[in-house]
Each structure stands twice: as structure tokens, then as C-alpha cells.
Design a protein around this motif. Structure first.
Motif, PDB file in Angstrom:
ATOM      1  N   ASP A 337       0.615  -1.177   0.167  1.00 52.91           N
ATOM      2  CA  ASP A 337       0.056   0.021  -0.073  1.00 52.91           C
ATOM      3  C   ASP A 337       0.804   1.288  -0.056  1.00 52.91           C
ATOM      4  OD1 ASP A 337      -2.348  -1.537  -0.063  1.00 52.91           O
ATOM      5  OD2 ASP A 337      -2.642  -1.269   2.150  1.00 52.91           O
ATOM      6  N   TRP A 338       1.815   1.354  -0.934  1.00 49.01           N
ATOM      7  CA  TRP A 338       2.557   2.347  -0.996  1.00 49.01           C
ATOM      8  C   TRP A 338       1.949   3.592  -1.782  1.00 49.01           C
ATOM      9  CZ3 TRP A 338       7.945   3.998  -0.500  1.00 49.01           C
ATOM     10  CH2 TRP A 338       8.706   3.292   0.570  1.00 49.01           C
ATOM     11  N   VAL A 339       1.977   4.731  -1.595  1.00 54.04           N
ATOM     12  CA  VAL A 339       1.593   5.914  -2.406  1.00 54.04           C
ATOM     13  C   VAL A 339       2.643   6.799  -3.129  1.00 54.04           C
ATOM     14  CG1 VAL A 339      -0.044   7.861  -2.459  1.00 54.04           C
ATOM     15  CG2 VAL A 339      -0.733   5.793  -1.308  1.00 54.04           C
ATOM     16  N   PHE A 340       2.650   7.007  -4.232  1.00 59.93           N
ATOM     17  CA  PHE A 340       3.583   8.066  -4.896  1.00 59.93           C
ATOM     18  C   PHE A 340       2.707   9.182  -5.673  1.00 59.93           C
ATOM     19  CE2 PHE A 340       5.214   3.613  -5.377  1.00 59.93           C
ATOM     20  CZ  PHE A 340       6.103   3.657  -4.571  1.00 59.93           C
ATOM     21  N   ASP A 341       2.783  10.205  -4.999  1.00 56.99           N
ATOM     22  CA  ASP A 341       1.638  11.181  -5.692  1.00 56.99           C
ATOM     23  C   ASP A 341       2.436  12.540  -5.739  1.00 56.99           C
ATOM     24  OD1 ASP A 341      -0.407  12.703  -5.762  1.00 56.99           O
ATOM     25  OD2 ASP A 341      -0.894  12.796  -3.612  1.00 56.99           O
ATOM     26  N   ASN A 342       1.855  13.283  -6.819  1.00 58.67           N
ATOM     27  CA  ASN A 342       2.324  14.393  -7.291  1.00 58.67           C
ATOM     28  C   ASN A 342       3.739  14.538  -7.308  1.00 58.67           C
ATOM     29  OD1 ASN A 342       1.522  17.079  -8.228  1.00 58.67           O
ATOM     30  ND2 ASN A 342       1.901  17.764  -6.004  1.00 58.67           N
ATOM     31  N   CYS A 343       4.436  13.742  -7.857  1.00 58.96           N
ATOM     32  CA  CYS A 343       5.957  13.724  -8.048  1.00 58.96           C
ATOM     33  C   CYS A 343       6.156  14.181  -9.500  1.00 58.96           C
ATOM     34  CB  CYS A 343       6.736  12.611  -7.571  1.00 58.96           C
ATOM     35  SG  CYS A 343       6.608  12.213  -5.917  1.00 58.96           S
ATOM     36  N   ILE A 344       7.471  14.469  -9.747  1.00 57.06           N
ATOM     37  CA  ILE A 344       8.230  14.834 -11.146  1.00 57.06           C
ATOM     38  C   ILE A 344       9.232  13.980 -11.347  1.00 57.06           C
ATOM     39  CG2 ILE A 344       9.331  16.532 -12.471  1.00 57.06           C
ATOM     40  CD1 ILE A 344       7.746  18.656 -11.133  1.00 57.06           C
ATOM     41  N   PHE A 345       9.158  13.015 -12.165  1.00 54.87           N
ATOM     42  CA  PHE A 345      10.486  12.109 -12.483  1.00 54.87           C
ATOM     43  C   PHE A 345      11.049  12.575 -13.845  1.00 54.87           C
ATOM     44  CE2 PHE A 345       7.620   9.902  -9.819  1.00 54.87           C
ATOM     45  CZ  PHE A 345       8.661   8.884  -9.242  1.00 54.87           C
ATOM     46  N   GLU A 346      12.128  12.937 -13.984  1.00 52.86           N
ATOM     47  CA  GLU A 346      12.696  13.298 -15.320  1.00 52.86           C
ATOM     48  C   GLU A 346      14.217  13.082 -15.387  1.00 52.86           C
ATOM     49  OE1 GLU A 346      12.938  17.526 -15.778  1.00 52.86           O
ATOM     50  OE2 GLU A 346      12.790  17.914 -13.831  1.00 52.86           O
ATOM     51  N   ASN A 347      14.591  12.616 -16.641  1.00 53.90           N
ATOM     52  CA  ASN A 347      15.922  12.211 -16.970  1.00 53.90           C
ATOM     53  C   ASN A 347      16.632  11.174 -15.894  1.00 53.90           C
ATOM     54  OD1 ASN A 347      18.367  12.651 -18.730  1.00 53.90           O
ATOM     55  ND2 ASN A 347      19.135  14.151 -17.167  1.00 53.90           N
TER      56      ASN A 347
END
Length: 466
Positions: A337-347
């Protein structure tokens, strides 16, 4: 409900009733929605003048000592001076965050310095068996912020280790790692279930042997006294999955020290968690498939295991920027039950596995992960091999999505894919949903159920791709 997911509207209890598509089977259960009322009331202001920041070694040791002081004095709201710089190195040991504490770094930098550990791999900042620990407003930079050194893929800037609960990062930047950058690990104890303990037949409700078609039972009681609760059942080692037991469902009977029946659980699902009764010492298993297994794992002499697991649960990464990491941005290879929310992943990427996120090596231990409201720029989201993963309201810009064949019961909806050179591949072992997604600039997608069960399907509705 068209996407197969429920959202809570308010605090309280609701009764949920689910049915199969043919409306021949139904099940009702209650869901309680609560708020997390955790507070952080004992404030401590960090004074840099009381820390020895003169060298990398003394800075690392000073922060280690500070974490110990926080625990000893019961502080739970830690405020660092704004825009400080802390040069640290795993050569002098890892830094462990305390449990039940809010650490506000006020946009300070934690800079991991190049060292011999860069080529060997390390873990620098660790959530270790924490409960409600939050790291906020930190800039955590790996060595590639200072050098082009390739280093080891085993370099971990942030690690969740063991039984963490509701602990994570908010409004942080975690970037420039040579390796996998951040993610969880787990530990476990297991009891073997091998071919020499399997015979045809089932058990009645009292645990007595009976004849039953397509049922296979444990011959002898299995000692589970060393396991804590909850427990799971499945092929925990190696590449996991359903290599020897092909059916997902099983029944389990719990017995006390005198082998008297305590409780039976029916229609359990492999790899899911179930409560072990406090007085349970032994168990027996019945699983259901067309034929008895003929092989087992040669290294572990088992077709499956009964096991417990210390793993991060309900942890999170929110409002973070995860960028310029040389292997992956994030490697969530276990956890519940992990939550990854409103993140920016780049490069992110440059060496294997070259991904913004790589759900892979945890296999069936990745359960209930939610990825929402994130932006992905370049690279890919690779090898999502999870149970009940929900991916919604994300934007993929020149970033591919690859969901591998081990995935089960997952949902992908309301995502936007735009740019060039993208591919979307969604494979599943079971029913899944791909709906209300939008593709811009001639993006193609492929959906495929992996396996022989033709009743399963990836259900697609209201997608718009042009």
C-alpha cells in the motif's frame, strides 16, 4: 466504478458489495475510513554551531549523533536552519532517521560526497523500522551532482528498511545518484512446503483428511511457531510467481501446540497477508489445481513457503522531484500500500535498468501500490510487476510505460501520453482495466493477457488515442 477502484468520500464506515460479471457470485464487506491524527508537538531547532561541520567525516557523525539525541530526548518536530549544506559520506556509516518524527530540513542540502563507496554501493539515509516518520523539504544529492563518475548501481541515497509504517518524503528533491537512488527492502522468515509433504485429497472443516477432486493437502503438520503475524503463502524465493503451484487459492488450518484446531481460513490468495492466531504453532495447507506438482525449487526444496515479512507499509513519496539518477529514479521492490503522489520524474536512466521507476525484483511482494498525479519526462516506467497496482491521472512526456506479464488486478486510467518515441505495453495475469487514457501524436498501445485462462481480459473503455 468503471475503473474498478473505490474512493473514500468522507470519514465513516461503508458496506461494499462486489459481484462477478455474470452476477452469479457476490461478496459484501465493510470498509472503515479514518483520519490520521498523528501530531508532532515537541519541537527542537537544530543549531549548526553546535554541530561539527568542518569535514565530511565530522558532518556525517554529527548528524548520526543528532538523530540519536532526538530519540533520547523525545523530540518529534525537528527544524533545521534554512538552506544549510551538509556534506556526508557512507564511508563513515549510514544515517538513520528516528521513529515518529517530522524532520523539516528547510531546503537544506544533504550532499553525498564521492568516495570508494561510490564504486561499491551503499545506503546513506535510512528509514529503519520507523512509524510515522516524515522527511520534509530536503535536497538529497548523490555524487553525480559533483562528478560524472558512473559508480555502482547499488548506490542508494534513501532506503526504507524493515517494518516501516506511514513514513516517507514530502516536498524533497532526491537526485543525481549513480545507482537505484531510493526504494525499500524487506526481511522475512519462512517455513518450507515441499513435494515430500504433498498428497492428493482435502481436509474437512475440522482438519480431517477427506477425498476431494483437484485438491492437494499437506501430509504432515507444518511448524510455523517461528513466524509472526501476518503470514503469507507462496513461492517467496527465487523468481517467485506460480512456478509450481498454479492455482492462486488455498485453504489453511491453524493448530495449537497440541495440534488442536484453532481456526480455518478458506479461499485465501497466494502472497496476500492473513492474521496468524496468537496460539498457532502448526498449520496444514490445501491447494487446488488439476494435478500434483512434479517439481520444486532445487535450491530451496520447496514448491512454496509459509512466511512472514518485515516490509514498509502505507509509506509514501509526495510532491518530490526525482531526477538525473543514473540507473533508476525509484526502485520500489517490496512494500504494501505505497503511495507515490504528485511527483516529477525526469531524466532518470543511463545504465540498467534505465527507468524513472522500476518495479521489478520484488515480484509478488509489490502489493497495492498507487501512482497518481505524477509527471514523467523522458526514460520509461519499466517492469511494473505488482499485485493490485493503480496508475491514474499521470502525464507521460516522451516516456514509455511497460507493465509486465506478472502483474495482477491492476488499473490504469485517466493518464495522458504525449510526445514522440513512446510505447505502451500492458500485460496481465488476470483481469485488469485500461480506460479513459489519452494519447497524443500517434501513440500506440498493446494490451495482452498472459496465460491460458481465456476468461481474463484487460477491459478497455473510453480511451482516446490519435
Amino acid at each position: 466504478m468503471k475503473n474498478g477502484c473505490l474512493f473514500a468520500k468522507d470519514i465513516g464506515t461503508a458496506t461494499i458489495t462486489v459481484q462477478d460479471i455474470g452476477n452469479t457470485v457476490s461478496k459484501s464487506f465493510d470498509v472503515e475510513v479514518i483520519t490520521d491524527d498523528t501530531t508532532y508537538d515537541v519541537t527542537y531547532y537544530v543549531d549548526n554551531s553546535k554541530l561539527d561541520l568542518s569535514t565530511v567525516e565530522t558532518t556525517t557523525v554529527s548528524l548520526q549523533n543528532l538523530m540519536a539525541e532526538i530519540t533520547e530526548n523525545g523530540y518529534d518536530h525537528i527544524i533545521f536552519p534554512e538552506n544549510s549544506v551538509y556534506n556526508i559520506s557512507p564511508v563513515y556509516g549510514s544515517i538513520y532517521f528516528p521513529s515518529h518524527v517530522l524532520l523539516d530540513f528547510k531546503n537544506s542540502v544533504l550532499q553525498i560526497q564521492p568516495s570508494e563507496m561510490t564504486d561499491k554501493g551503499y545506503t546513506m539515509l535510512i528509514f529503519k523500522n520507523t512509524d510515522h516518520t516524515i522527511v520534509k523539504n530536503a535536497k538529497i544529492y548523490g555524487e553525480r551532482y559533483l562528478t560524472d563518475s558512473i559508480g555502482s548501481e547499488g548506490c542508494m541515497s534513501v532506503l526504507w528498511s524493515g517494518k516501516n509504517y506511514r513514513s516517507g518524503c514530502i516536498n524533497c528533491e532526491i537526485s543525481n545518484s549513480p545507482g537505484f537512488n531510493m526504494g525499500p527492502n524487506s526481511s522475512f522468515k519462512l517455513c518450507q512446503f515441499g513435494l515430500n509433504n504433498i498428497e492428493s485429497g482435502g481436509l474437512d472443516d475440522l482438519g480431517n483428511n477427506i477425498d476431494e477432486e483437484y485438491a492437494f493437502r499437506a501430509i504432515n503438520y507444518i511448524d510455523i511457531s517461528k513466524l509472526s503475524t501476518p503470514i503469507m503463502f507462496g513461492n517467496r524465493l527465487g523468481y517467485q510467481n506460480y512456478a509450481y503451484l498454479t492455482a492462486r487459492l488455498y485453504d489453511i488450518w491453524f493448530f495449537d501446540s497440541e495440534k488442536k484446531l484453532i481456526k480455518k481460513l478458506s479461499n485465501c490468495v497466494q502472497f496476500y497477508k492473513y492474521e496468524k492466531p496468537d496460539t498457532a504453532v502448526y498449520c496444514k495447507i490445501v491447494f487446488y489445481q488439476k494435478s500434483k506438482p512434479t517439481s520444486q525449487d532445487a535450491d530451496y526444496s520447496s514448491v512454496a513457503h509459509i512466511y512472514d515479512q518485515n516490509e514498509p507499509e502505507k509509506c509514501f513519496i509526495k510532491n518530490c522531484r526525482i531526477a538525473n539518477n543514473h540507473a533508476t529514479g525509484l526502485a520500489p521492490n517490496t512494500g504494501y500500500d505505497w503511495v507515490f503522489d504528485n511527483c516529477i520524474f525526469e531524466n532518470n536512466g543511463g545504465r540498467s535498468s534505465t527507468a524513472n521507476i522500476d518495479w521489478e525484483d520484488g515480484w509478488n511482494q509489490n502489493q497495492g501500490h498507487v501512482l497518481k498525479n505524477c509527471i514523467f519526462k523522458g526514460s520509461r516506467v519499466l517492469s511494473i510487476q505488482t499485485v493490485c497496482c493503480a496508475i491514474h491521472n499521470n502525464t507521460f512526456i516522451n516516456a514509455s510505460l511497460g507493465i509486465e506479464h506478472r502483474t495482477e488486478f491492476s488499473r490504469v486510467w485517466l493518464n495522458t501520453f504525449q510526445g514522440v518515441g513512446q510505447s505502451i505495453s500492458f500485460m496481465s495475469k488476470t483481469d485488469a482495466v485500461f480506460s479513459q487514457n489519452q494519447g497524443i501524436n500517434n501513440i500506440k498501445y498493446e494490451l495482452k493477457v498472459d496465460g491460458e485462462n481465456l476468461d481474463y481480459a484487460i477491459r478497455e473503455t473510453e480511451n482516446i488515442f490519435n
